[in-house]
Design an enzyme around this catalytic site. Structure first.
Site, mmCIF file in Angstrom:
data_model
loop_
_atom_site.group_PDB
_atom_site.id
_atom_site.type_symbol
_atom_site.label_atom_id
_atom_site.label_comp_id
_atom_site.label_asym_id
_atom_site.label_seq_id
_atom_site.Cartn_x
_atom_site.Cartn_y
_atom_site.Cartn_z
ATOM 1 N N ILE A 169 0.817 -1.220 0.000
ATOM 2 C CA ILE A 169 0.000 0.000 0.000
ATOM 3 C C ILE A 169 0.850 1.268 0.000
ATOM 4 C CG2 ILE A 169 -0.352 0.211 2.506
ATOM 5 C CD1 ILE A 169 -3.415 0.771 1.555
ATOM 6 N N GLY A 216 -5.057 -9.986 8.182
ATOM 7 C CA GLY A 216 -3.708 -10.473 8.454
ATOM 8 C C GLY A 216 -3.580 -10.875 9.911
ATOM 9 N N ASP A 223 0.909 -1.369 9.475
ATOM 10 C CA ASP A 223 1.206 -0.207 10.318
ATOM 11 C C ASP A 223 2.705 0.107 10.291
ATOM 12 O OD1 ASP A 223 0.332 1.857 12.019
ATOM 13 O OD2 ASP A 223 0.600 0.656 13.819
#
Length: 169
Positions: free
Chosen positions: A10, A122, A33
């Site tokens: 991403i 995930g 993250d």
């Protein structure tokens, strides 16, 4: 307005906003993250994220994109996913809220495009086929009122194969 499913990282997608699967607390989690913080500039992003404070599950908040601006990204929208237990603890409702709150922020920021990962599939162990179904339903609902290009970004081969089975093109 368009909708595409991409297999990519991403942080490499060109869009006005990217959505981060964030930790509820102002600390860096694992997976997406970590990748977003590294790409955006760890210290700068964490400093702004600390000012936001705790974000509830199913809710979203935004920050500037910092170093991701070089890829055309203006904003990072942080959404807080849900751990999948057994499907009987409101997990689907919270996941729907993640998509709707993140997309709502993208619209409020006047984004022309947004890249959003397959949330909670995930580390949070949401079944990928159900996560994909919820994503597509919420993105479709968003399209009823907004003219924004949406990229659903899947990282792993398994998620992409599931999307291929559901969508011919």
């Amino acid at each position: 307005m368009s909708f595409k499913i991409l297999r990519n990282d991403i942080t490499k997608v060109r869009a006005d906003a990217i959505v981060n699967t964030a930790n509820p607390f102002p600390t860096v989690g694992t997976g997406t993250d970590t990748a977003v913080y590294k790409a955006a500039g760890y210290d700068k992003l964490l400093e702004v994220r600390k000012k936001i404070g705790v974000i509830e599950r199913g809710k979203s908040a935004w920050t500037p994109a910092f170093n991701l601006k070089k890829h055309g990204v203006k904003y990072i929208i942080h959404t807080i996913g849900v751990f999948y237990k057994d499907g009987n603890h409101g997990e689907s409702k919270i996941l729907r809220s993640c998509y709707s709150s993140a997309l709502k922020i993208a619209a409020e920021l006047n984004c022309k495009s947004v890249a959003i990962p397959l949330l909670a599939s995930g580390n949070y162990r949401f079944p990928k086929d159900l996560a994909l179904q919820i994503a597509v339903e919420e993105i479709s609902r968003f399209f009823l009122e907004h003219e924004v290009d949406v990229f659903l970004v899947v990282y792993d081969k398994e998620s992409y194969k599931i999307s291929e089975k559901l969508f011919d093109d």
